[in-house]
Design a protein around this motif. Sequence first.
Motif, PDB file in Angstrom:
ATOM      1  N   LEU A  31     -12.654  16.653 -30.025  1.00 21.15           N
ATOM      2  CA  LEU A  31     -12.279  16.178 -31.236  1.00 21.15           C
ATOM      3  C   LEU A  31     -10.960  16.380 -31.275  1.00 21.15           C
ATOM      4  CD1 LEU A  31     -11.135  18.924 -33.063  1.00 21.15           C
ATOM      5  CD2 LEU A  31     -13.780  19.430 -32.769  1.00 21.15           C
ATOM      6  N   THR A  32     -10.410  15.490 -32.324  1.00 22.27           N
ATOM      7  CA  THR A  32      -9.038  15.423 -32.537  1.00 22.27           C
ATOM      8  C   THR A  32      -8.774  16.274 -33.712  1.00 22.27           C
ATOM      9  OG1 THR A  32      -8.860  13.076 -32.040  1.00 22.27           O
ATOM     10  CG2 THR A  32      -7.181  13.851 -33.483  1.00 22.27           C
ATOM     11  N   SER A  33      -7.825  17.365 -33.371  1.00 24.41           N
ATOM     12  CA  SER A  33      -7.482  18.273 -34.477  1.00 24.41           C
ATOM     13  C   SER A  33      -6.651  17.720 -35.619  1.00 24.41           C
ATOM     14  CB  SER A  33      -6.802  19.546 -33.868  1.00 24.41           C
ATOM     15  OG  SER A  33      -6.111  20.343 -34.879  1.00 24.41           O
ATOM     16  N   ASP A  40      -6.330  16.378 -28.104  1.00 26.96           N
ATOM     17  CA  ASP A  40      -7.823  16.990 -28.292  1.00 26.96           C
ATOM     18  C   ASP A  40      -8.373  18.075 -27.831  1.00 26.96           C
ATOM     19  OD1 ASP A  40      -8.224  13.824 -28.623  1.00 26.96           O
ATOM     20  OD2 ASP A  40      -8.679  13.488 -26.115  1.00 26.96           O
ATOM     21  N   PHE A  41      -9.379  18.370 -28.760  1.00 26.61           N
ATOM     22  CA  PHE A  41     -10.026  19.982 -28.349  1.00 26.61           C
ATOM     23  C   PHE A  41     -11.352  19.814 -28.008  1.00 26.61           C
ATOM     24  CE2 PHE A  41      -6.323  20.783 -31.261  1.00 26.61           C
ATOM     25  CZ  PHE A  41      -6.005  21.884 -30.760  1.00 26.61           C
ATOM     26  N   ILE A  42     -11.985  20.521 -27.211  1.00 27.46           N
ATOM     27  CA  ILE A  42     -13.136  20.868 -26.793  1.00 27.46           C
ATOM     28  C   ILE A  42     -13.548  22.244 -27.578  1.00 27.46           C
ATOM     29  CG2 ILE A  42     -15.147  21.108 -24.983  1.00 27.46           C
ATOM     30  CD1 ILE A  42     -13.115  19.620 -23.207  1.00 27.46           C
ATOM     31  N   ILE A  43     -14.795  22.036 -28.265  1.00 24.74           N
ATOM     32  CA  ILE A  43     -15.035  22.911 -29.140  1.00 24.74           C
ATOM     33  C   ILE A  43     -16.604  22.963 -29.586  1.00 24.74           C
ATOM     34  CG2 ILE A  43     -14.708  22.074 -31.438  1.00 24.74           C
ATOM     35  CD1 ILE A  43     -13.016  24.748 -32.003  1.00 24.74           C
ATOM     36  N   ARG A  71     -13.901  33.841 -29.904  1.00 30.97           N
ATOM     37  CA  ARG A  71     -13.823  34.168 -31.408  1.00 30.97           C
ATOM     38  C   ARG A  71     -12.225  34.562 -31.981  1.00 30.97           C
ATOM     39  NH1 ARG A  71     -18.412  37.355 -34.352  1.00 30.97           N
ATOM     40  NH2 ARG A  71     -19.453  35.196 -33.735  1.00 30.97           N
ATOM     41  N   ASN A  72     -11.750  35.548 -30.972  1.00 32.21           N
ATOM     42  CA  ASN A  72     -10.664  36.019 -31.239  1.00 32.21           C
ATOM     43  C   ASN A  72      -9.290  35.092 -31.110  1.00 32.21           C
ATOM     44  OD1 ASN A  72     -11.896  38.504 -32.153  1.00 32.21           O
ATOM     45  ND2 ASN A  72     -11.747  39.297 -29.920  1.00 32.21           N
ATOM     46  N   ARG A  73      -9.505  33.944 -30.107  1.00 32.43           N
ATOM     47  CA  ARG A  73      -8.495  33.254 -29.987  1.00 32.43           C
ATOM     48  C   ARG A  73      -8.705  31.694 -30.241  1.00 32.43           C
ATOM     49  NH1 ARG A  73      -5.194  35.148 -24.741  1.00 32.43           N
ATOM     50  NH2 ARG A  73      -3.700  34.157 -25.758  1.00 32.43           N
ATOM     51  N   SER A  74      -9.693  31.389 -30.516  1.00 33.57           N
ATOM     52  CA  SER A  74      -9.961  29.825 -30.896  1.00 33.57           C
ATOM     53  C   SER A  74      -9.385  29.215 -32.168  1.00 33.57           C
ATOM     54  CB  SER A  74     -11.442  29.772 -31.010  1.00 33.57           C
ATOM     55  OG  SER A  74     -11.940  29.914 -29.641  1.00 33.57           O
ATOM     56  N   ARG A  75      -8.785  28.133 -31.991  1.00 33.85           N
ATOM     57  CA  ARG A  75      -8.279  27.426 -33.080  1.00 33.85           C
ATOM     58  C   ARG A  75      -9.467  26.445 -33.525  1.00 33.85           C
ATOM     59  NH1 ARG A  75      -4.756  23.792 -32.224  1.00 33.85           N
ATOM     60  NH2 ARG A  75      -4.168  23.868 -34.597  1.00 33.85           N
ATOM     61  N   ASP A  76     -10.330  27.063 -34.237  1.00 31.17           N
ATOM     62  CA  ASP A  76     -11.595  26.169 -34.908  1.00 31.17           C
ATOM     63  C   ASP A  76     -11.570  26.096 -36.460  1.00 31.17           C
ATOM     64  OD1 ASP A  76     -12.263  28.871 -35.722  1.00 31.17           O
ATOM     65  OD2 ASP A  76     -13.379  29.246 -33.913  1.00 31.17           O
ATOM     66  N   SER A  77     -12.607  25.727 -36.820  1.00 34.05           N
ATOM     67  CA  SER A  77     -12.813  25.616 -38.345  1.00 34.05           C
ATOM     68  C   SER A  77     -12.262  26.680 -39.367  1.00 34.05           C
ATOM     69  CB  SER A  77     -14.229  25.062 -38.875  1.00 34.05           C
ATOM     70  OG  SER A  77     -14.177  23.807 -38.475  1.00 34.05           O
ATOM     71  N   ARG A  78     -12.097  27.979 -38.761  1.00 30.27           N
ATOM     72  CA  ARG A  78     -11.618  28.806 -39.565  1.00 30.27           C
ATOM     73  C   ARG A  78     -10.098  28.836 -39.876  1.00 30.27           C
ATOM     74  NH1 ARG A  78     -12.757  33.560 -35.804  1.00 30.27           N
ATOM     75  NH2 ARG A  78     -12.335  32.072 -34.415  1.00 30.27           N
ATOM     76  N   PHE A  79      -9.524  27.958 -38.931  1.00 26.19           N
ATOM     77  CA  PHE A  79      -8.029  28.036 -39.184  1.00 26.19           C
ATOM     78  C   PHE A  79      -7.802  26.408 -39.529  1.00 26.19           C
ATOM     79  CE2 PHE A  79      -8.936  31.312 -36.171  1.00 26.19           C
ATOM     80  CZ  PHE A  79      -8.253  32.385 -36.748  1.00 26.19           C
ATOM     81  N   ALA A  86     -15.410  11.357 -37.920  1.00 23.76           N
ATOM     82  CA  ALA A  86     -14.436  10.283 -37.525  1.00 23.76           C
ATOM     83  C   ALA A  86     -13.570  11.285 -36.555  1.00 23.76           C
ATOM     84  CB  ALA A  86     -13.558   9.444 -38.579  1.00 23.76           C
ATOM     85  N   SER A  87     -13.508  12.272 -36.591  1.00 25.11           N
ATOM     86  CA  SER A  87     -12.521  13.009 -35.717  1.00 25.11           C
ATOM     87  C   SER A  87     -13.422  13.489 -34.549  1.00 25.11           C
ATOM     88  CB  SER A  87     -11.755  14.431 -36.377  1.00 25.11           C
ATOM     89  OG  SER A  87     -10.872  13.934 -37.526  1.00 25.11           O
ATOM     90  N   ILE A  88     -14.592  13.519 -34.479  1.00 25.02           N
ATOM     91  CA  ILE A  88     -15.246  13.854 -33.353  1.00 25.02           C
ATOM     92  C   ILE A  88     -15.210  12.656 -32.239  1.00 25.02           C
ATOM     93  CG2 ILE A  88     -17.413  14.900 -32.252  1.00 25.02           C
ATOM     94  CD1 ILE A  88     -17.987  16.183 -35.142  1.00 25.02           C
ATOM     95  N   LYS A  89     -14.651  12.829 -31.357  1.00 22.89           N
ATOM     96  CA  LYS A  89     -14.675  11.720 -30.200  1.00 22.89           C
ATOM     97  C   LYS A  89     -15.874  11.733 -29.304  1.00 22.89           C
ATOM     98  CE  LYS A  89     -10.164  10.745 -29.072  1.00 22.89           C
ATOM     99  NZ  LYS A  89      -8.958  11.294 -28.434  1.00 22.89           N
ATOM    100  N   GLY A  90     -16.580  12.727 -28.889  1.00 22.44           N
ATOM    101  CA  GLY A  90     -17.708  12.583 -28.072  1.00 22.44           C
ATOM    102  C   GLY A  90     -18.240  13.915 -27.790  1.00 22.44           C
TER     103      GLY A  90
END
Length: 114
Positions: A31-33, A40-43, A71-79, A86-90
């Motif tokens: 996805l595009t953050s 791009d991020f893979i999550i 969980r302790n280091r991911s830049r995910d939806s919590r942040f 549309a932001s999910i590329k594949g």
Amino acid sequence: MVPTLAMGDIVAVDFQAYASTPPKRGDIVVLTSPDQPSSDFIICAASGRATTEPQPLVIPDGQYFVMGDNRNRSRDSRFIGLIRLASIKGKVLSHISPGPTTDIYSKRPNLGGG
């Protein structure tokens, strides 16, 4: 928890995977953050929220809550918040962990003296 992917892994991505079907829980997506559009991020796609206290969260249609596998280091939806489709590329289909490389120059023959 053992990470699904590691730095240096090679991934195969289907960039048309979500053209006709939405992401499913557990999919690994590219996805595009929203806060770093040039990266791009893979999550992992998920539904829910991990906190010390239960937090109700209603996820609107067309948006996704994504979680990293560290969980302790991911830049995910919590942040970065919810992700629009549309932001999910594949979708990541598979990955290869190359493993350690061999350095032929580090094993030089001993040419004398001991």
